[in-house]
Scaffold this active site. Structure first.
Site, PDB file in Angstrom:
ATOM      1  N   GLN A  98       0.864  -1.181   0.000  1.00 20.62           N
ATOM      2  CA  GLN A  98       0.000   0.000   0.000  1.00 20.62           C
ATOM      3  C   GLN A  98       0.903   1.235   0.000  1.00 20.62           C
ATOM      4  OE1 GLN A  98      -2.443   1.553   3.303  1.00 20.62           O
ATOM      5  NE2 GLN A  98      -4.186   1.500   1.898  1.00 20.62           N
ATOM      6  N   TYR A 177      -5.750  10.637   3.957  1.00 21.64           N
ATOM      7  CA  TYR A 177      -4.351  10.927   3.639  1.00 21.64           C
ATOM      8  C   TYR A 177      -4.269  11.690   2.303  1.00 21.64           C
ATOM      9  CZ  TYR A 177      -3.771   7.919   7.609  1.00 21.64           C
ATOM     10  OH  TYR A 177      -3.870   7.406   8.875  1.00 21.64           O
ATOM     11  N   ARG A 224      -7.287   2.215  -3.328  1.00 16.26           N
ATOM     12  CA  ARG A 224      -8.254   2.150  -2.234  1.00 16.26           C
ATOM     13  C   ARG A 224      -8.940   3.495  -2.040  1.00 16.26           C
ATOM     14  NH1 ARG A 224      -8.070   0.256   4.173  1.00 16.26           N
ATOM     15  NH2 ARG A 224      -9.806  -1.152   3.826  1.00 16.26           N
ATOM     16  N   GLY A 314      -9.755  -6.738   8.128  1.00 16.75           N
ATOM     17  CA  GLY A 314      -8.709  -6.132   8.931  1.00 16.75           C
ATOM     18  C   GLY A 314      -8.463  -6.842  10.246  1.00 16.75           C
TER      19      GLY A 314
END
Ligand SMILES: Cc1cc2nc3c(=O)[nH]c(=O)nc-3n(C[C@H](O)[C@H](O)[C@H](O)COP(=O)(O)O)c2cc1C
Length: 363
Positions: A98, A177, A224, A314
């Protein structure tokens, strides 16, 4: 109808099953951002998941967002990742990196660099440096002539990931982000070609995806997104705007032929999630978690109901290295120990037992 245990081809990626390990920041790297021995073991233990997505990993020093986060920059970091990817491949798994630029969700005491963002708007909150909690700073609003450098960082980081043995990359345009900050109207108030209209707000993300595809090939690139996640001061509470921005993004990404889009949203059956899926048209990974950790039943239902091509998981993958075996045989799960998520070293990281090991310990 495929189930969780049906293999899947997504671009160049061949998944043995449709349970994908979510990207999970665990801050176990050294101060220099180099992956450590426990990281090699942690990821190798989880190789039976259909695909492992690494924790968010910085492609440039300024993109670092956490103490203990690993990087994709220096030769030492790449050599560390090579040990991880080799170990995962030896156990029959596949893994993408990622690629994450933290944007304004960082601090100079963490990265050693000024904090970069679309606009000079600080997150109202605190982050954790090596010495304690500090307020998020007002970020430097990236100038137009600095944006090619951001694109280049993602390209270089992605190529470095391939050189370090990853099977591909996931571009992190979620969770508040940098790339997400360009999409959101509360974090991006630019008045140039990168702000305002949906076409402008998606521009940097599309430029990054296009450039990374040109460098490593579309079949090795996923992305994502997390519309309406409302995190880190990035609020997306206007459904019409969300539809317009993410719809335009899917339309722009569709012709690239990406390996996958991975979406984080609680309402998998809703018109937003399924509408974006239709507009993307390629392999679509869904994660409904966060309020509650994803369960076996929820994951199975996403497949039965035809809502996803693969399910991203997750916290259950943190606590269960053999999650695929446990879910296939319905063997129950280890409980997550929240206090050890960001602990140091092996504790809460490589010491969760497989079902077989738990049985031995109990007997
Ligand atoms: C400890 C922890 C670290 C996380 N780190 C990342 C990350 O680095 N990148 C990312 O995109 N999401 C990250 N997430 C979000 C997860 O990928 C996932 O979306 C979330 O855990 C919800 O899924 P679940 O209910 O199956 O746990 C993190 C979540 C947790 C709990």
């Amino acid at each position: 109808m495929p189930d969780l245990f049906t293999p899947l081809s997504a671009g160049d990626l061949s998944l043995a099953n449709r349970i994908v390990m979510a990207p999970l920041t665990r801050t176990r790297a050294g101060v220099d951002g180099v992956p450590t021995d426990v990281m090699v073991e942690h990821y190798a233990q989880r190789a039976s998941l259909g695909l492992i997505v690494s924790e968010g990993t910085f492609p440039s020093p300024a993109g670092k967002g956490f103490v203990g986060q690993p990087g994709l920059v220096t030769p030492e970091q790449l050599a560390g990742w090579r040990r991880v990817t080799d170990a995962v491949h030896e156990r029959g798994g596949i893994m993408v990196a990622q690629v994450m630029h933290a944007g304004r969700a960082s601090h100079p005491d963490i990265s050693g660099h000024p904090v970069e963002a679309p606009s000079a708007l600080a997150i109202d909150g605190e982050t954790r440096t090596a010495t304690g909690k500090v307020a998020y700073p007002v970020p430097h609003a990236l100038e137009l002539d600095e944006l090619p450098g951001i694109v280049k960082a993602f390209v270089t980081g992605s190529q470095n990931a391939i050189d370090a043995g990853f099977d591909g990359v996931e571009l992190h345009a979620a969770n508040g982000y940098l790339l997400h900050e360009f999409l959101g109207s509360t974090s991006n108030v630019r008045t140039d070609a990168y702000g305002g209209t949906p076409e402008n707000r998606i521009r940097l993300v599309v430029e990054v995806a296009t450039a990374v595809v040109a460098q490593i090939g579309a079949g090795r690139v996923g992305i994502r997104i997390s519309p309406e996640r409302n995190i880190q001061g990035l609020i997306e509470d206007d459904r019409a705007d969300v539809d317009a921005v993410y719809g335009a993004l899917m339309d722009a990404l569709a012709p690239l032929g990406l390996a996958f889009v991975s979406i984080l949203h609680p309402d998998a059956a809703g018109t937003l999630v399924q509408g974006l899926r239709a507009r993307f048209g390629g392999p679509y990974f869904v994660n409904t978690g966060f309020a509650e950790a994803t369960t076996r039943d929820e994951a199975a239902a996403l497949m039965v109901d035809g809502l996803a091509d693969a399910v991203v998981v997750g916290r259950a993958a943190i606590a269960n290295p053999d999650l695929v075996h446990r879910w296939r045989e319905d063997l129950g799960q280890n409980a997550l120990v929240p206090e050890t998520i960001y602990a140091e070293g092996a504790t809460g990281y490589t010491d969760y037992p497989t079902h077989g090991e738990a049985g031995l310990r109990a007997s």
